[in-house]
Scaffold this motif. Structure first.
Motif: not given
Length: 413
Positions: A128-139, A342-349
C-alpha cells in the motif's frame, strides 16, 4: 507461425484478448536500447539488493548446522536405524572453537520459522505504501533494517532462544516490504514484453551467466578429479563427506536462482518473438514450476537411504520451482500493473503462512524422524503444489482487468 494458444481456451476468448493491449490496440514505440538503459540499471541494482536479502534470510538456516550441538539432535534421530551408514560419527577436521547451543529439532523449527512472523505483518502495508509514495526508499530502508538486525544474531543467540526468535521476527518486518515495493516500482518501469526479463534479472541476476562460465572452468565433479586441490583439503572433504553441511543446504537454491534467470528470458521471447499469449506463457511456466517440484518431492520419499539421489531430487525440485518466477509470481503486473505492489503484499501474506507453520507441522508429522514419516511430509507438500497449479491454470487471466485500468501510467494500452 500460428500460435497454439487459440486452441487451448476457445470458449472465452481470453487468449486473443490478452495480446491486444500489448501488440494491436495502440501504436508501438520503438524499443529503447538495453545497453546502459535506466530500466536495466534498475534491474541490476535490484538484483544485488535481493541477493543481499536472500542471503540475510537463509544465512541462519545454513549456519544453524554448525551452531547446534550435534549430540542434542543425534539422540532424537531414529533414521540412523534405517540408514546407519549416514549417521556414523566421523571426525571432522574443521574449526570447533565456535559456541554450540543446546537446541533440539523443535526449537530449531521455531527459530527458523520466526522470521515469517514479522515478514507476514508488513506485506500488505508495504504494498500500500509503495503504491502511494513509491518503492525506492521503502525497499532501501527495508534492506538496511534487515541487515542491521542480522548483525545482532550472535548476541541474541547468547541471550537465549526468545531473544533470537524476536530478532528474526524483526528481520522479517524489514524484509516484508521489499517484494511489494519492487513490484510497485516495476509497474512503472517494466515494458509489458520485457517484464519477465527484468523481474528475473531483478530477483535472480544476469550474473548467473558469468557464474556459469566460472563454474565450467573452475569446478570438477569430485575432489579426486580436481586439478589444483591440495592433498589436505581433499582428505578433509572425503573424511567429512557423510556429515551434514551448510553447502548442501544451499545447493537447491543455487539451482532455483539459475532457473529464474533462464526462464525469464524464455518467457519474454515466447511472447515477443513467437506471439504466444501472456496467459499461455503464465500457465505453462506455472505448471512446470509447480508440477515438476511435486514429482521430484514425491520421488525423494521413495529412494530409501540413497543420500546422493536424495540431494539430487531435492535440488531438481527446488530448481524447477524457479519457473514460477515467470508464471504466477509475475501475474500481478499482467492483470493490475497499478496495484501490483499491494496485490503482491496480499498474496505474499498468505504465502508466508506455510513458512510459519511448516516447520511445526513437519516436526509433528515426523516424531520418529523415519523415512516413512518424511515420505508423508513430501506427499502433502506435493499435493499442495498440484492443487495450486490446477487452480491457477483454471482461473488465471493474462490481460489488464477493467477494475485495474489506470491511464496515468499508460496501462490502459
Amino acid at each position: 507461425m500460428k500460435s497454439p494458444v487459440s486452441d487451448l481456451a476457445p470458449s472465452d476468448g481470453e487468449e486473443g484478448s490478452d495480446r491486444t493491449p500489448l501488440l494491436q490496440r495502440a501504436p508501438q514505440a520503438e524499443t529503447a536500447p538495453v545497453c546502459c538503459s535506466a530500466r536495466y540499471n534498475l534491474a541490476f541494482l535490484s538484483f544485488f539488493g535481493f541477493f543481499v536479502l536472500y542471503s540475510l534470510r537463509v544465512n541462519l538456516s545454513v549456519a544453524l548446522v554448525d551452531m547446534v550441538d550435534s549430540n542434542t539432535t543425534a539422540k532424537d534421530n531414529r533414521t540412523s536405524y534405517e540408514c546407519a551408514e549416514h549417521s556414523a560419527p566421523i571426525k571432522v577436521l574443521h574449526n570447533q572453537t565456535g559456541k554450540k547451543y543446546q537446541w533440539d529439532a523443535e526449537t530449531q523449527g521455531w527459530i527458523l520459522g520466526s522470521f515469517f512472523y514479522g515478514y507476514i505483518i508488513t506485506q500488505i502495508p508495504g504494498g500500500y505504501v509503495a503504491s502511494k509514495s513509491g518503492g525506492k526508499l521503502l525497499l532501501g530502508f527495508g534492506i538496511l533494517g534487515t541487515a542491521v538486525f542480522t548483525l545482532f544474531t550472535p548476541l541474541a543467540a547468547d541471550f537465549g532462544v526468545g531473544a533470537l526468535v524476536a530478532l528474526r521476527a524483526l528481520e522479517g518486518l524489514g524484509e516484508g516490504v521489499t517484494f511489494p515495493a519492487m513490484h510497485a516500482m516495476w509497474s512503472s518501469w517494466a515494458p509489458p514484453l520485457e517484464r519477465s526479463k527484468l523481474l528475473s534479472i531483478s530477483y535472480a541476476g544476469i550474473i548467473g551467466i558469468i557464474w556459469f562460465i566460472l563454474w565450467i572452468c573452475l569446478v570438477s565433479d569430485t575432489p579426486e578429479t580436481h586439478k589444483t586441490i591440495s592433498p589436505y583439503e581433499k582428505e578433509y572433504i572425503l573424511s567429512s563427506l557423510k556429515n551434514q553441511n551448510g553447502f548442501l543446504s544451499a545447493v537447491p537454491y543455487l539451482g532455483c536462482w539459475l532457473c529464474m534467470i533462464l526462464s525469464g528470458q524464455a518467457a519474454d521471447n515466447l511472447r515477443a518473438r513467437w506471439n504466444f499469449s501472456t496467459l499461455w506463457v503464465r500457465r505453462v511456466f506455472s505448471l512446470i514450476g509447480m508440477i515438476g517440484p511435486a514429482v521430484f518431492l514425491v520421488a525423494a520419499g521413495f529412494i530409501g537411504c540413497d543420500y546422493s539421489l536424495a540431494v539430487a531430487f531435492l535440488t531438481i525440485s527446488t530448481t524447477l520451482g524457479g519457473f514460477c518466477s515467470s508464471g504466477f509470481s509475475i501475474n500481478h503486473l499482467d492483470i493490475a500493473p497499478s496495484y501490483a505492489g499491494i496485490l503482491l503484499g496480499i498474496t505474499n501474506t498468505f504465502a508466508t503462512i506455510p513458512g510459519m507453520i511448516g516447520p511445526i507441522i513437519a516436526r509433528s508429522l515426523t516424531p520418529e524422524n523415519t523415512i516413512g514419516e518424511w515420505k508423508t511430509v513430501f506427499c502433502i507438500a506435493a499435493a499442495i503444489n498440484i492443487f495450486g497449479a490446477i487452480f491457477f491454470t483454471l482461473f488465471a487471466k493474462g490481460e489488464v482487468q477493467n477494475w485495474a485500468v489506470s491511464d496515468h501510467r499508460g496501462h490502459r494500452n
